[in-house]
Design an enzyme around this catalytic site. Structure first.
Site, PDB file in Angstrom:
ATOM      1  N   LYS A   1       0.866  -1.187   0.000  1.00 25.68           N
ATOM      2  CA  LYS A   1       0.000   0.000   0.000  1.00 25.68           C
ATOM      3  C   LYS A   1       0.890   1.220   0.000  1.00 25.68           C
ATOM      4  CE  LYS A   1      -4.525   0.729   0.271  1.00 25.68           C
ATOM      5  NZ  LYS A   1      -5.565  -0.199  -0.221  1.00 25.68           N
TER       6      LYS A   1
ATOM      7  N   ASP B   1      -6.611   4.048  -5.008  1.00 32.72           N
ATOM      8  CA  ASP B   1      -7.237   3.955  -3.689  1.00 32.72           C
ATOM      9  C   ASP B   1      -7.942   5.300  -3.477  1.00 32.72           C
ATOM     10  OD1 ASP B   1      -7.252   2.073  -1.223  1.00 32.72           O
ATOM     11  OD2 ASP B   1      -6.730   3.986  -0.336  1.00 32.72           O
TER      12      ASP B   1
END
Ligand code: NAD
Length: 418
Positions: free
Chosen positions: A106, A146
């Site tokens: 991430k 995201d």
């Protein structure tokens, strides 16, 4: 206080809970609870007025035992190291629970994108892509969109990477526009896996979907698509909400009309024919067969959980229940089907995008949807098998037991490399 827990500590707590049912040594468990590496970098970017601004940015590569690190890049002022570490860990277990050959990663930049021009955002993104270049790659680490990032940012990252590497490598990133190598079916994928999870859950619990009452919190990409597809199964979407308000009608809404109304007015609120005086909190505590939280994390805390009256909760959002709410619902008759399964359609179709990029051969939307259905139904069966085999308190722990076992198997089969 568990309600406002540090997300990295929450992740570690969830791993510990599930590890009690898996044969794992203390040292290896430590490995499963910490990222392999975290890049922290400061991007110096020229603004439109000629000044230079510095943006802190992160990329966490949590675990690569099952394949390339996979996970999104978010742009938000609240991005921080622990959040990125936690989100990268959740990606490991999400990919493992649906059994796609990825690890977890991430990234994020501390930025409020609304404050910057498109040109400034492009320079920030390309600067981050330059920093990421040694870490990412089709077989190394494959980022995706995201919060506050989308096809535009993915295309900039792909272009920067390909230019610096002097190659074409569409599979270095997913969530691209179709013309840049994106996949059919990606936009609907998350809502579709929510629908498939709800369908399988009702079947497992011997509940009828035809005529079931459904409330959906959040009417963005995940929530509206889930509402539309669950409506197509014959259920009644009786309540929906967004950040501006909530609407309720006992006989149900046509989700497509509600979406048209939101497109025209900017919100689901004031939809003609909806009951008066219905709040966002009323939606979460409505007596319904199915509740789909599809807005934000921590939407339901332990106090609110005591008033939740749904028979089944299917989590479209990431982490919509606090750990305290989870504990409360585990003691009631509400069955919760966790985010790492229910919203895994997004990363699964990202995987399909990457497969298509590698093969340079593109699938029809029907094929994407069929392959997604195969993966989600198989993952659901694996989860319920673990739930029954270990007599677990909830389906979330079952999902982590399945996922941790898979990561562990991959690690043990590869052996340790000092
Ligand atoms: P989105 O921005 O498209 O939609 C979010 C919706 O929630 C909007 O309608 C917004 O108005 C609403 N909302 C915000 N605060 C609210 C509140 N307090 N009460 C009611 N509604 C509220 O976002 P999305 O892509 O649909 O994502 C929603 C959730 O699903 C997030 O947790 C995200 O991480 C998760 N998720 C999305 C995907 C995806 O592919 N879109 C994949 C995995 C997980």
């Amino acid at each position: 206080m568990s309600e406002q827990a540090n997300p990295f500590e929450s992740l570690q707590e969830q791993i510990d809970d599930a590890a009690a049912y898996v044969d794992v040594s203390e040292g290896v468990l430590e490995r499963l609870k910490h990222p392999e590496r975290v890049l922290e970098t400061n991007l110096s970017v020229e603004m439109d007025d000629g000044s230079v601004e510095v943006f802190r940015a992160f990329r966490s590569q949590f675990n690569g035992d099952r394949g390339p690190y996979k996970g999104g890049i978010r742009y938000h002022p609240g991005v921080n190291r622990d959040e990125v570490k936690a989100l990268s860990g959740w990606m490991v277990y999400k990919c493992a629970v649906v059994d796609i050959p990825y690890g977890g990663g991430k990234g994020g930049i501390v930025i409020d994108p609304d404050e910057y021009s498109e040109g400034e955002l492009e320079r920030v993104t390309r600067s981050f892509a330059k920093e990421l270049r040694p870490l990412i790659g089709v077989n190394r680490d494959v980022p995706a969109p995201d919060v506050n990032t989308g096809q535009r940012e993915m295309n900039w990252i792909k272009d920067t990477y390909e230019t610096l590497e002097n190659t074409t490598a569409p599979g270095v990133i997913t969530g691209k526009a179709i013309d840049s190598g994106g996949s059919a079916g990606r936009v609907e994928a998350t809502g579709r896996s929510v629908m498939l999870t709800a369908r399988e859950a009702f079947d497992y619990l011997d509940k009828e979907m035809e005529g079931a009452s459904v409330a959906v919190q959040g009417y963005g990409n995940a929530g509206w698509i889930a509402a539309k597809l669950i409506d197509e199964l014959g259920a009644d979407i009786v309540a929906v909400s967004d950040s501006s308000g909530a609407i309720y009608r006992e006989e149900g809404f046509d989700p497509r009309d509600v979406k048209d109304h939101k497109n025209e007015t900017g919100s689901v609120a004031d939809y003609p024919g909806a009951a008066d005086e219905f709040s966002n909190e009323d939606l979460l505590t409505l007596d319904v067969d199915l509740l789909v939280p599809a807005a934000l994390e921590n939407a339901i805390d332990s106090d609110l959980a005591r008033d939740v009256d749904a028979d089944v909760v299917v989590e479209a959002a990431n982490g919509p229940l606090t750990p305290g709410a989870d504990d409360v619902l585990a003691e009631t008759d509400t069955y919760v089907f966790p985010d790492i399964l229910a919203n895994a359609g997004g990363v699964t179709v990202s995987y399909f995008e990457w497969v298509q990029n590698r093969q340079r051969f593109y699938w029809s939307e029907q094929r994407v949807n069929d392959e997604l259905e195969t993966i989600i139904t198989k993952a659901f069966d694996d989860l319920t098998d673990a739930y029954e085999q270990h007599d677990l308190a909830n389906f979330r722990t079952a999902a982590y037991v399945v996922a941790i076992q898979r990561v562990l198997d991959a690690y043990e089969e590869s052996g340790n490399w000092p």
